[in-house]
Design a protein around this motif. Structure first.
Motif, PDB file in Angstrom:
ATOM      1  N   ASP A 183       0.830  -1.213   0.000  1.00 46.13           N
ATOM      2  CA  ASP A 183       0.000   0.000   0.000  1.00 46.13           C
ATOM      3  C   ASP A 183       0.858   1.255   0.000  1.00 46.13           C
ATOM      4  OD1 ASP A 183      -2.232  -1.637   0.065  1.00 46.13           O
ATOM      5  OD2 ASP A 183      -2.619  -1.340   2.208  1.00 46.13           O
ATOM      6  N   LYS A 184       1.886   1.279   0.828  1.00 51.66           N
ATOM      7  CA  LYS A 184       2.770   2.454   0.909  1.00 51.66           C
ATOM      8  C   LYS A 184       3.537   2.652  -0.393  1.00 51.66           C
ATOM      9  CE  LYS A 184       3.180   2.477   5.885  1.00 51.66           C
ATOM     10  NZ  LYS A 184       3.998   2.205   7.049  1.00 51.66           N
ATOM     11  N   ALA A 185       4.002   1.559  -0.985  1.00 54.47           N
ATOM     12  CA  ALA A 185       4.733   1.660  -2.252  1.00 54.47           C
ATOM     13  C   ALA A 185       3.821   2.224  -3.341  1.00 54.47           C
ATOM     14  CB  ALA A 185       5.268   0.294  -2.655  1.00 54.47           C
ATOM     15  N   GLN A 186       2.581   1.788  -3.397  1.00 53.91           N
ATOM     16  CA  GLN A 186       1.632   2.295  -4.388  1.00 53.91           C
ATOM     17  C   GLN A 186       1.327   3.762  -4.140  1.00 53.91           C
ATOM     18  OE1 GLN A 186      -1.777  -0.319  -4.507  1.00 53.91           O
ATOM     19  NE2 GLN A 186      -0.537  -2.062  -5.155  1.00 53.91           N
ATOM     20  N   GLU A 187       1.170   4.153  -2.877  1.00 56.67           N
ATOM     21  CA  GLU A 187       0.924   5.555  -2.541  1.00 56.67           C
ATOM     22  C   GLU A 187       2.083   6.442  -2.996  1.00 56.67           C
ATOM     23  OE1 GLU A 187       0.312   5.690   1.680  1.00 56.67           O
ATOM     24  OE2 GLU A 187      -1.547   4.544   1.586  1.00 56.67           O
ATOM     25  N   ARG A 188       3.288   5.882  -3.007  1.00 60.59           N
ATOM     26  CA  ARG A 188       4.487   6.647  -3.392  1.00 60.59           C
ATOM     27  C   ARG A 188       4.774   6.560  -4.885  1.00 60.59           C
ATOM     28  NH1 ARG A 188       7.652   4.433   1.871  1.00 60.59           N
ATOM     29  NH2 ARG A 188       6.700   5.859   3.352  1.00 60.59           N
ATOM     30  N   GLY A 189       3.868   5.921  -5.630  1.00 53.20           N
ATOM     31  CA  GLY A 189       3.985   5.925  -7.076  1.00 53.20           C
ATOM     32  C   GLY A 189       4.568   4.674  -7.708  1.00 53.20           C
ATOM     33  N   LEU A 190       4.799   3.640  -6.947  1.00 51.13           N
ATOM     34  CA  LEU A 190       5.335   2.416  -7.527  1.00 51.13           C
ATOM     35  C   LEU A 190       4.219   1.684  -8.263  1.00 51.13           C
ATOM     36  CD1 LEU A 190       7.804   0.519  -7.784  1.00 51.13           C
ATOM     37  CD2 LEU A 190       6.938  -0.687  -5.780  1.00 51.13           C
ATOM     38  N   THR A 191       4.448   1.446  -9.538  1.00 52.38           N
ATOM     39  CA  THR A 191       3.475   0.721 -10.356  1.00 52.38           C
ATOM     40  C   THR A 191       4.000  -0.686 -10.618  1.00 52.38           C
ATOM     41  OG1 THR A 191       4.494   1.395 -12.425  1.00 52.38           O
ATOM     42  CG2 THR A 191       2.790   2.863 -11.514  1.00 52.38           C
ATOM     43  N   PRO A 192       3.133  -1.593 -11.066  1.00 53.03           N
ATOM     44  CA  PRO A 192       3.613  -2.940 -11.404  1.00 53.03           C
ATOM     45  C   PRO A 192       4.710  -2.900 -12.477  1.00 53.03           C
ATOM     46  CG  PRO A 192       1.234  -2.964 -11.220  1.00 53.03           C
ATOM     47  CD  PRO A 192       1.666  -1.525 -11.128  1.00 53.03           C
ATOM     48  N   GLU A 193       4.594  -1.964 -13.424  1.00 50.05           N
ATOM     49  CA  GLU A 193       5.589  -1.856 -14.487  1.00 50.05           C
ATOM     50  C   GLU A 193       6.948  -1.415 -13.933  1.00 50.05           C
ATOM     51  OE1 GLU A 193       2.514  -0.341 -14.587  1.00 50.05           O
ATOM     52  OE2 GLU A 193       1.593  -1.793 -15.931  1.00 50.05           O
ATOM     53  N   ILE A 194       6.935  -0.431 -13.046  1.00 47.71           N
ATOM     54  CA  ILE A 194       8.186   0.038 -12.436  1.00 47.71           C
ATOM     55  C   ILE A 194       8.809  -1.068 -11.605  1.00 47.71           C
ATOM     56  CG2 ILE A 194       9.195   1.643 -10.775  1.00 47.71           C
ATOM     57  CD1 ILE A 194       7.045   3.697 -11.649  1.00 47.71           C
ATOM     58  N   LEU A 195       8.000  -1.775 -10.844  1.00 50.10           N
ATOM     59  CA  LEU A 195       8.509  -2.873 -10.039  1.00 50.10           C
ATOM     60  C   LEU A 195       9.146  -3.944 -10.930  1.00 50.10           C
ATOM     61  CD1 LEU A 195       8.882  -4.365  -7.363  1.00 50.10           C
ATOM     62  CD2 LEU A 195       6.559  -5.259  -7.638  1.00 50.10           C
ATOM     63  N   GLU A 196       8.474  -4.291 -11.998  1.00 49.89           N
ATOM     64  CA  GLU A 196       8.992  -5.305 -12.931  1.00 49.89           C
ATOM     65  C   GLU A 196      10.343  -4.864 -13.507  1.00 49.89           C
ATOM     66  OE1 GLU A 196       8.954  -8.948 -14.682  1.00 49.89           O
ATOM     67  OE2 GLU A 196       7.417  -8.174 -13.338  1.00 49.89           O
ATOM     68  N   SER A 197      10.451  -3.598 -13.893  1.00 56.85           N
ATOM     69  CA  SER A 197      11.713  -3.129 -14.458  1.00 56.85           C
ATOM     70  C   SER A 197      12.818  -3.122 -13.404  1.00 56.85           C
ATOM     71  CB  SER A 197      11.564  -1.728 -15.082  1.00 56.85           C
ATOM     72  OG  SER A 197      11.381  -0.753 -14.076  1.00 56.85           O
ATOM     73  N   LEU A 198      12.491  -2.792 -12.163  1.00 53.28           N
ATOM     74  CA  LEU A 198      13.484  -2.812 -11.087  1.00 53.28           C
ATOM     75  C   LEU A 198      13.963  -4.236 -10.794  1.00 53.28           C
ATOM     76  CD1 LEU A 198      11.874  -0.285  -8.569  1.00 53.28           C
ATOM     77  CD2 LEU A 198      13.945   0.054  -9.930  1.00 53.28           C
ATOM     78  N   LEU A 199      13.050  -5.183 -10.864  1.00 53.71           N
ATOM     79  CA  LEU A 199      13.403  -6.570 -10.586  1.00 53.71           C
ATOM     80  C   LEU A 199      14.274  -7.191 -11.665  1.00 53.71           C
ATOM     81  CD1 LEU A 199      10.007  -7.875  -9.154  1.00 53.71           C
ATOM     82  CD2 LEU A 199      12.099  -7.367  -7.889  1.00 53.71           C
ATOM     83  N   HIS A 200      14.202  -6.658 -12.872  1.00 50.83           N
ATOM     84  CA  HIS A 200      14.965  -7.228 -13.981  1.00 50.83           C
ATOM     85  C   HIS A 200      16.196  -6.405 -14.352  1.00 50.83           C
ATOM     86  CE1 HIS A 200      11.205  -9.510 -14.359  1.00 50.83           C
ATOM     87  NE2 HIS A 200      12.023 -10.458 -14.772  1.00 50.83           N
ATOM     88  N   GLU A 201      16.530  -5.393 -13.543  1.00 43.76           N
ATOM     89  CA  GLU A 201      17.758  -4.629 -13.784  1.00 43.76           C
ATOM     90  C   GLU A 201      18.964  -5.471 -13.464  1.00 43.76           C
ATOM     91  OE1 GLU A 201      17.862  -1.061 -11.502  1.00 43.76           O
ATOM     92  OE2 GLU A 201      16.567   0.020 -12.882  1.00 43.76           O
ATOM     93  N   GLU A 202      20.033  -5.224 -14.181  1.00 43.65           N
ATOM     94  CA  GLU A 202      21.279  -5.942 -13.896  1.00 43.65           C
ATOM     95  C   GLU A 202      22.345  -5.002 -13.438  1.00 43.65           C
ATOM     96  OE1 GLU A 202      22.512  -8.663 -16.889  1.00 43.65           O
ATOM     97  OE2 GLU A 202      20.500  -9.389 -17.146  1.00 43.65           O
TER      98      GLU A 202
END
Length: 69
Positions: free
Chosen positions: A50-69
């Motif tokens: 909930d806090k991450a979503q309130e701060r603007g984290l979207t599923p797309e941003i999360l996905e890109s962060l998880l796949h960064e190298e």
């Protein structure tokens, strides 16, 4: 062998002012830990989401962060 039982108030009363301050802080921390309601992992994770979503984290941003190298 006779053992004398010493109570917390006795220890506190015989302690120096600085020791009393430290003991007071320690007791306060312990009491707050005991009094705090316990939460399940699911509740903690839900709050984090909930806090991450309130701060603007979207599923797309999360996905890109998880796949960064």
């Amino acid at each position: 062998m006779n053992k004398k039982i010493i109570t917390i108030p006795e220890i506190f009363e015989t302690a120096s002012e600085e020791q009393q301050r430290k003991l007071g802080a320690l007791f306060s921390l312990q009491l707050s830990e005991i009094a705090r309601p316990k939460r399940t992992l699911e509740e903690v994770m839900s709050d984090m989401s909930d806090k991450a979503q309130e701060r603007g984290l979207t599923p797309e941003i999360l996905e890109s962060l998880l796949h960064e190298e």
